[in-house]
Design a protein around this motif. Structure first.
Motif, PDB file in Angstrom:
ATOM      1  N   ASN A 179     -13.897  65.698-134.413  1.00 40.10           N
ATOM      2  CA  ASN A 179     -15.115  64.805-134.066  1.00 40.10           C
ATOM      3  C   ASN A 179     -15.339  64.546-132.610  1.00 40.10           C
ATOM      4  O   ASN A 179     -15.772  63.513-132.130  1.00 40.10           O
ATOM      5  CB  ASN A 179     -15.341  63.578-134.861  1.00 40.10           C
ATOM      6  N   THR A 180     -14.699  65.428-131.679  1.00 39.60           N
ATOM      7  CA  THR A 180     -14.768  65.146-130.319  1.00 39.60           C
ATOM      8  C   THR A 180     -15.358  66.300-129.735  1.00 39.60           C
ATOM      9  O   THR A 180     -15.063  67.450-129.893  1.00 39.60           O
ATOM     10  CB  THR A 180     -13.341  64.932-129.763  1.00 39.60           C
ATOM     11  N   ALA A 181     -16.412  66.022-128.688  1.00 37.24           N
ATOM     12  CA  ALA A 181     -17.245  66.995-128.312  1.00 37.24           C
ATOM     13  C   ALA A 181     -16.265  67.738-127.294  1.00 37.24           C
ATOM     14  O   ALA A 181     -15.441  67.377-126.630  1.00 37.24           O
ATOM     15  CB  ALA A 181     -18.390  66.451-127.310  1.00 37.24           C
ATOM     16  N   GLU A 182     -16.399  69.186-127.260  1.00 37.18           N
ATOM     17  CA  GLU A 182     -15.702  70.174-126.325  1.00 37.18           C
ATOM     18  C   GLU A 182     -16.037  69.635-124.777  1.00 37.18           C
ATOM     19  O   GLU A 182     -17.329  69.456-124.474  1.00 37.18           O
ATOM     20  CB  GLU A 182     -16.003  71.386-126.458  1.00 37.18           C
ATOM     21  N   PRO A 183     -15.197  69.591-124.053  1.00 40.35           N
ATOM     22  CA  PRO A 183     -15.458  69.464-122.487  1.00 40.35           C
ATOM     23  C   PRO A 183     -16.481  70.542-122.379  1.00 40.35           C
ATOM     24  O   PRO A 183     -16.178  71.761-122.303  1.00 40.35           O
ATOM     25  CB  PRO A 183     -14.482  69.249-121.902  1.00 40.35           C
ATOM     26  N   LYS A 184     -17.624  70.244-121.355  1.00 37.64           N
ATOM     27  CA  LYS A 184     -18.579  71.214-120.807  1.00 37.64           C
ATOM     28  C   LYS A 184     -18.053  71.716-119.441  1.00 37.64           C
ATOM     29  O   LYS A 184     -17.909  70.759-118.752  1.00 37.64           O
ATOM     30  CB  LYS A 184     -19.854  71.026-121.236  1.00 37.64           C
ATOM     31  N   GLN A 185     -18.357  72.862-119.193  1.00 36.24           N
ATOM     32  CA  GLN A 185     -18.130  73.166-117.487  1.00 36.24           C
ATOM     33  C   GLN A 185     -19.267  73.810-116.964  1.00 36.24           C
ATOM     34  O   GLN A 185     -20.062  74.511-117.754  1.00 36.24           O
ATOM     35  CB  GLN A 185     -16.733  74.071-117.498  1.00 36.24           C
ATOM     36  N   TYR A 186     -19.358  73.250-115.758  1.00 31.26           N
ATOM     37  CA  TYR A 186     -20.658  73.847-114.854  1.00 31.26           C
ATOM     38  C   TYR A 186     -20.243  74.109-113.671  1.00 31.26           C
ATOM     39  O   TYR A 186     -19.480  73.731-112.808  1.00 31.26           O
ATOM     40  CB  TYR A 186     -21.607  72.546-114.758  1.00 31.26           C
ATOM     41  N   THR A 187     -20.600  75.398-113.177  1.00 34.63           N
ATOM     42  CA  THR A 187     -20.521  75.981-111.652  1.00 34.63           C
ATOM     43  C   THR A 187     -21.494  75.432-110.929  1.00 34.63           C
ATOM     44  O   THR A 187     -22.935  75.591-111.126  1.00 34.63           O
ATOM     45  CB  THR A 187     -20.637  77.354-111.813  1.00 34.63           C
ATOM     46  N   VAL A 188     -21.181  75.000-109.880  1.00 34.94           N
ATOM     47  CA  VAL A 188     -21.983  74.536-108.639  1.00 34.94           C
ATOM     48  C   VAL A 188     -22.892  75.547-107.934  1.00 34.94           C
ATOM     49  O   VAL A 188     -21.887  76.515-107.567  1.00 34.94           O
ATOM     50  CB  VAL A 188     -21.059  73.476-107.796  1.00 34.94           C
ATOM     51  N   LYS A 189     -23.683  75.414-108.003  1.00 29.14           N
ATOM     52  CA  LYS A 189     -24.799  76.621-107.266  1.00 29.14           C
ATOM     53  C   LYS A 189     -24.957  76.204-105.988  1.00 29.14           C
ATOM     54  O   LYS A 189     -25.238  77.162-104.994  1.00 29.14           O
ATOM     55  CB  LYS A 189     -26.146  76.655-108.027  1.00 29.14           C
ATOM     56  N   GLU A 190     -25.150  74.995-105.496  1.00 29.39           N
ATOM     57  CA  GLU A 190     -25.460  74.604-103.753  1.00 29.39           C
ATOM     58  C   GLU A 190     -25.216  73.123-103.410  1.00 29.39           C
ATOM     59  O   GLU A 190     -24.589  72.454-104.649  1.00 29.39           O
ATOM     60  CB  GLU A 190     -27.131  74.681-103.876  1.00 29.39           C
ATOM     61  N   PRO A 191     -24.859  73.108-102.330  1.00 31.86           N
ATOM     62  CA  PRO A 191     -24.228  71.854-101.769  1.00 31.86           C
ATOM     63  C   PRO A 191     -25.086  70.596-102.403  1.00 31.86           C
ATOM     64  O   PRO A 191     -26.287  70.546-102.435  1.00 31.86           O
ATOM     65  CB  PRO A 191     -24.375  71.873-100.301  1.00 31.86           C
ATOM     66  N   GLU A 192     -24.237  69.678-103.110  1.00 32.58           N
ATOM     67  CA  GLU A 192     -25.306  68.779-103.546  1.00 32.58           C
ATOM     68  C   GLU A 192     -24.107  67.336-103.695  1.00 32.58           C
ATOM     69  O   GLU A 192     -22.864  67.607-104.023  1.00 32.58           O
ATOM     70  CB  GLU A 192     -25.700  68.845-104.932  1.00 32.58           C
ATOM     71  N   GLU A 193     -24.771  66.066-103.861  1.00 37.20           N
ATOM     72  CA  GLU A 193     -23.565  64.903-104.227  1.00 37.20           C
ATOM     73  C   GLU A 193     -23.424  64.997-105.708  1.00 37.20           C
ATOM     74  O   GLU A 193     -24.368  65.368-106.529  1.00 37.20           O
ATOM     75  CB  GLU A 193     -24.088  63.590-103.610  1.00 37.20           C
TER      76      GLU A 193
END
Length: 308
Positions: free
Chosen positions: A11-25
């Protein structure tokens, strides 16, 4: 294969990963990535340590991301924060919150035994406690209930004291717009007087120089007709009800301000809006400037007659 990962709690959501595409805060990246959530909820996720950058937990809103970095988000604890009523957050960091307040909302409780009174202070206290129940906010300055516009709160007593003790030097601009009765004939001018408070808590200009708190207000006409004038008002000093008293002093009270001489209410509220607040950040020293639009209703009285 449907084999469950034995390390993942039920009952716990899997952590999700995202790759940064451009410089951003980081905060901007999260707002774009979690576009189905409100801004307050995204900030709460960040503050609770549910975000990691390249495997390291990160809680700073302004953490600078670079292309190729991996942002991991755990979402099992997401709770949508209650919406703010009559308030909009313009800026928030570890030290201050800058908001735009609507007319009709109290800055802070009047202290007359109304515990659950809706105020800017109470709502922002609940907002910061979404991240940590020990968080608090502190009043730095106030806007009258019927005045709209920009105001600032501190997130610690230390920052509150630093801002209040250096207010005159820290604040670079305080600009209001005022809709007043009658045609102000001088295109610009300065009003100077000494303000005192009566037994009925009404401010007034003393007839005797040096008797009271010195107050200086600069104004410039934006537009006018024979019935009303819209003014840009700059404060050199910040005394209680200063603009309201000074507008009455020159014979042009703010519309809707019955307490200080107004006889009209053409826009259904008092015609005073804190448009610009500019100050040196108490920690970084960086100049911060926040400007809001003049309320559209302030132009309403001029639509039936051509502006000069």
């Amino acid at each position: 294969m449907n084999k469950r990962n034995s390390h993942t709690p039920k009952n716990t959501a899997e952590p999700k990963q995202y790759t940064v595409k451009e410089p951003e805060e980081l905060l901007r990246f999260l707002l774009n990535t979690l576009s189905n959530l409100g801004r307050n909820s995204v900030k709460a996720i960040l503050s609770r340590g549910q975000v990691a950058v390249n495997g390291k937990v990160e809680t700073r809103y302004n953490c600078q991301l670079h292309p190729g970095q991996i942002v991991t988000i755990r979402r099992e604890k997401i709770v949508e924060a209650p919406p703010l009523i009559g308030l909009k957050i313009l800026h928030e960091d570890d030290d201050v919150i800058v908001v735009q307040k609507e007319a009709g909302l109290l800055s802070i409780s009047s202290g007359k035994g109304i515990e659950n009174e809706l105020t800017a202070y109470r709502q922002l206290m609940e907002h910061v406690r979404q991240a940590n129940s020990n968080n608090r906010i502190f009043i730095v300055h106030r806007l009258d209930r019927d005045t709209s516009g920009v105001m600032m709160f501190a997130k610690s007593e230390k920052i509150q004291q630093a801002l209040q003790n250096s207010w005159k030097d820290s604040v670079h601009e305080r600009v209001y717009v005022a809709l007043v009765e009658g045609a102000v004939k001088k295109a610009e001018g300065t009003i100077s007087s000494w303000l005192k408070e009566s037994a009925t808590l009404k401010m007034y200009s003393s007839r005797h120089p040096g008797d009271g708190q010195h107050a200086v207000t600069h104004y410039k006409v934006i537009t006018a007709d024979r019935h009303f004038s819209l003014l840009e008002v700059r404060l050199e000093t910040g005394r209680k009800n200063q603009i309201r008293v000074h507008m009455q002093d020159i014979g042009h009270p703010i519309v809707g301000d019955k307490k200080y001489g107004s006889k009209t209410k053409p826009i259904g509220r008092m015609g005073l809006h804190a448009r610009v607040l500019s100050f040196a950040h108490p920690t970084t020293g960086k100049l911060m400037r926040f400007e809001t639009d003049i309320p559209k209703s302030f132009y309403q009285p001029f639509r039936s007659t051509p502006a000069k």
